[in-house]
Write a protein that holds these residues in place. Structure first.
Motif, PDB file in Angstrom:
ATOM      1  N   UNK A 244      -3.346  -9.331   2.804  1.00  0.00           N
ATOM      2  CA  UNK A 244      -2.673  -9.058   4.073  1.00  0.00           C
ATOM      3  C   UNK A 244      -1.640  -7.945   3.911  1.00  0.00           C
ATOM      4  N   UNK A 245      -0.898  -8.009   2.826  1.00  0.00           N
ATOM      5  CA  UNK A 245       0.113  -6.982   2.583  1.00  0.00           C
ATOM      6  C   UNK A 245      -0.553  -5.617   2.410  1.00  0.00           C
ATOM      7  N   UNK A 246      -1.672  -5.570   1.697  1.00  0.00           N
ATOM      8  CA  UNK A 246      -2.376  -4.302   1.496  1.00  0.00           C
ATOM      9  C   UNK A 246      -2.924  -3.780   2.824  1.00  0.00           C
ATOM     10  N   UNK A 247      -3.450  -4.679   3.665  1.00  0.00           N
ATOM     11  CA  UNK A 247      -3.980  -4.271   4.966  1.00  0.00           C
ATOM     12  C   UNK A 247      -2.865  -3.721   5.846  1.00  0.00           C
ATOM     13  N   UNK A 248      -1.728  -4.407   5.886  1.00  0.00           N
ATOM     14  CA  UNK A 248      -0.595  -3.932   6.692  1.00  0.00           C
ATOM     15  C   UNK A 248      -0.077  -2.593   6.185  1.00  0.00           C
ATOM     16  N   UNK A 249      -0.031  -2.454   4.862  1.00  0.00           N
ATOM     17  CA  UNK A 249       0.421  -1.202   4.272  1.00  0.00           C
ATOM     18  C   UNK A 249      -0.538  -0.064   4.645  1.00  0.00           C
TER      19      UNK A 249
END
Length: 131
Positions: A17-22
């Motif tokens: 999720x963090x990678x997608x948001x980034x």
């Protein structure tokens, strides 16, 4: 053991999720930077004093600071002009396009293609769809 697997799975999902948001934030940032180049043009001005220099004025009027552009003696530019970095100037008169006459077959084909192109739009509009 179950709790440990669940915890590691949650950790992996959080990282995804963090990678997608980034990636989304980066895409938005790059889209803003890549946008219309004319939107990023800035004109900056500052105050300056004017000094009268008769010798410089006379040299400018006598075209002493002008140089031939691309070896053409009839085109003179200032030695500090940015056009000196260009290789050529396009002639505006060289863009003559000949309009070719179309045969009847080509005209019929073009009419058919235009009909097919807009047929779906007309169908949807009749059904009440705007977009």
């Amino acid at each position: 053991m179950w709790h440990e697997a669940r915890r590691s799975e949650r950790k992996v999902h959080d990282m995804m999720d963090a990678a997608r948001k980034r990636a989304q934030r980066r895409a938005v940032f790059l889209a803003k930077r890549r946008g219309d180049p004319q939107q990023s043009i800035q004109a900056v001005g500052s105050r300056s004093r004017m000094y009268r220099d008769d010798a410089l004025y006379q040299a400018t009027q006598d075209q002493q600071g002008l140089i031939p552009w691309n070896g053409k003696q009839d085109i003179l530019i200032d030695r500090f002009d940015g056009r000196a970095l260009l290789d050529f100037i396009r002639d505006s008169g060289s863009r003559h396009f000949r309009v070719q006459e179309k045969s009847e077959e080509e005209e019929e084909l073009e009419e058919f293609v235009n009909f097919e192109r807009y047929r779906d739009l007309i169908k949807h509009r009749r059904r009440g769809c705007r977009y």
